[in-house]
Design a protein around this motif. Sequence first.
Motif, PDB file in Angstrom:
ATOM      1  N   UNK A   1      16.113  58.184  52.224  1.00  0.00           N
ATOM      2  CA  UNK A   1      17.020  57.050  52.326  1.00  0.00           C
ATOM      3  C   UNK A   1      16.274  55.743  52.168  1.00  0.00           C
ATOM      4  N   UNK A   2      17.026  54.729  51.783  1.00  0.00           N
ATOM      5  CA  UNK A   2      16.472  53.388  51.688  1.00  0.00           C
ATOM      6  C   UNK A   2      17.485  52.448  52.312  1.00  0.00           C
ATOM      7  N   UNK A   3      16.998  51.567  53.168  1.00  0.00           N
ATOM      8  CA  UNK A   3      17.855  50.594  53.840  1.00  0.00           C
ATOM      9  C   UNK A   3      17.309  49.210  53.556  1.00  0.00           C
ATOM     10  N   UNK A   4      18.204  48.280  53.270  1.00  0.00           N
ATOM     11  CA  UNK A   4      17.824  46.921  52.916  1.00  0.00           C
ATOM     12  C   UNK A   4      18.286  45.980  54.023  1.00  0.00           C
ATOM     13  N   UNK A   5      17.345  45.226  54.582  1.00  0.00           N
ATOM     14  CA  UNK A   5      17.652  44.206  55.566  1.00  0.00           C
ATOM     15  C   UNK A   5      17.337  42.835  55.007  1.00  0.00           C
ATOM     16  N   UNK A   6      17.541  41.801  55.795  1.00  0.00           N
ATOM     17  CA  UNK A   6      17.327  40.444  55.291  1.00  0.00           C
ATOM     18  C   UNK A   6      15.862  40.146  54.998  1.00  0.00           C
ATOM     19  N   UNK A   7      14.933  40.812  55.691  1.00  0.00           N
ATOM     20  CA  UNK A   7      13.512  40.520  55.483  1.00  0.00           C
ATOM     21  C   UNK A   7      12.661  41.778  55.346  1.00  0.00           C
ATOM     22  N   UNK A   8      13.303  42.911  55.114  1.00  0.00           N
ATOM     23  CA  UNK A   8      12.560  44.158  54.994  1.00  0.00           C
ATOM     24  C   UNK A   8      13.354  45.178  54.186  1.00  0.00           C
ATOM     25  N   UNK A   9      12.612  46.104  53.603  1.00  0.00           N
ATOM     26  CA  UNK A   9      13.198  47.284  52.981  1.00  0.00           C
ATOM     27  C   UNK A   9      12.559  48.473  53.679  1.00  0.00           C
ATOM     28  N   UNK A  10      13.395  49.372  54.177  1.00  0.00           N
ATOM     29  CA  UNK A  10      12.908  50.525  54.918  1.00  0.00           C
ATOM     30  C   UNK A  10      13.177  51.797  54.124  1.00  0.00           C
ATOM     31  N   UNK A  11      12.121  52.559  53.915  1.00  0.00           N
ATOM     32  CA  UNK A  11      12.219  53.859  53.267  1.00  0.00           C
ATOM     33  C   UNK A  11      12.145  54.912  54.368  1.00  0.00           C
ATOM     34  N   UNK A  12      13.061  55.879  54.315  1.00  0.00           N
ATOM     35  CA  UNK A  12      13.091  56.965  55.299  1.00  0.00           C
ATOM     36  C   UNK A  12      12.957  58.291  54.573  1.00  0.00           C
ATOM     37  N   UNK A  13      11.998  59.092  55.010  1.00  0.00           N
ATOM     38  CA  UNK A  13      11.741  60.392  54.396  1.00  0.00           C
ATOM     39  C   UNK A  13      11.740  61.441  55.504  1.00  0.00           C
ATOM     40  N   UNK A  14      12.590  62.455  55.337  1.00  0.00           N
ATOM     41  CA  UNK A  14      12.673  63.546  56.311  1.00  0.00           C
ATOM     42  C   UNK A  14      12.092  64.812  55.704  1.00  0.00           C
ATOM     43  N   UNK A  15      11.508  65.642  56.584  1.00  0.00           N
ATOM     44  CA  UNK A  15      11.020  66.952  56.163  1.00  0.00           C
ATOM     45  C   UNK A  15      11.305  67.948  57.272  1.00  0.00           C
ATOM     46  N   UNK A  16      10.928  69.194  57.052  1.00  0.00           N
ATOM     47  CA  UNK A  16      11.288  70.248  57.996  1.00  0.00           C
ATOM     48  C   UNK A  16      10.200  70.561  59.025  1.00  0.00           C
ATOM     49  N   UNK A  17       9.169  69.742  59.095  1.00  0.00           N
ATOM     50  CA  UNK A  17       8.119  69.939  60.090  1.00  0.00           C
ATOM     51  C   UNK A  17       8.340  68.999  61.270  1.00  0.00           C
ATOM     52  N   UNK A  18       8.299  69.547  62.456  1.00  0.00           N
ATOM     53  CA  UNK A  18       8.423  68.722  63.653  1.00  0.00           C
ATOM     54  C   UNK A  18       7.122  68.064  64.077  1.00  0.00           C
ATOM     55  N   UNK A  19       6.046  68.335  63.357  1.00  0.00           N
ATOM     56  CA  UNK A  19       4.745  67.759  63.681  1.00  0.00           C
ATOM     57  C   UNK A  19       4.669  66.313  63.192  1.00  0.00           C
ATOM     58  N   UNK A  20       4.362  65.373  64.067  1.00  0.00           N
ATOM     59  CA  UNK A  20       4.218  63.983  63.613  1.00  0.00           C
ATOM     60  C   UNK A  20       2.971  63.823  62.736  1.00  0.00           C
ATOM     61  N   UNK A  21       2.976  62.824  61.878  1.00  0.00           N
ATOM     62  CA  UNK A  21       1.787  62.567  61.039  1.00  0.00           C
ATOM     63  C   UNK A  21       0.572  62.295  61.919  1.00  0.00           C
ATOM     64  N   UNK A  22      -0.594  62.660  61.393  1.00  0.00           N
ATOM     65  CA  UNK A  22      -1.844  62.448  62.124  1.00  0.00           C
ATOM     66  C   UNK A  22      -2.769  61.564  61.316  1.00  0.00           C
ATOM     67  N   UNK A  23      -3.473  60.737  62.031  1.00  0.00           N
ATOM     68  CA  UNK A  23      -4.501  59.903  61.416  1.00  0.00           C
ATOM     69  C   UNK A  23      -5.837  60.446  61.895  1.00  0.00           C
TER      70      UNK A  23
END
Length: 137
Positions: free
Chosen positions: A73-95
């Motif tokens: 998904x992509x959402x447009x606000x007045x000062x930002x554009x937000x990209x949303x990506x879903x997947x089937x893993x419940x594991x949060x990203x790791x750095x």
Amino acid sequence: MNSRSETRSRTWDAVERVGTSPLLTPAQARQLVRRTVTALGPLRASQVDDLLLVTSELVTNAHRHGGGVTSFGIAVGCDRVTVSVADSSGEPPRHELREELRPGGFGWPIVLRLCREVTVDTRPDGKTVHAAVTVDR
């Protein structure tokens, strides 16, 4: 810029939801984002580049680490554009900090560096990463 991620529920205040459809490749996601931001009117080239890079990294990470993209998904606000990506893993990203040079592992730090806000919503059936890039409109 946000240098961390957090897991919390996401609310969409004063944004317009533009699309939510599963995509197969980073190139398809970039094409959708490019079409969406072109419709907004002129944006700084660097902001568009940041948004396209973030999009590529999130979709690539969903494929490599999350079993593929389940929603985009992509959402447009007045000062930002937000990209949303879903997947089937419940594991949060790791750095992961590395002492040695080896290929890969740079996508998530790039996303954190380029975004104003990054949130991760986890669910029993997967997760959604929301990444907001600042834009001047």
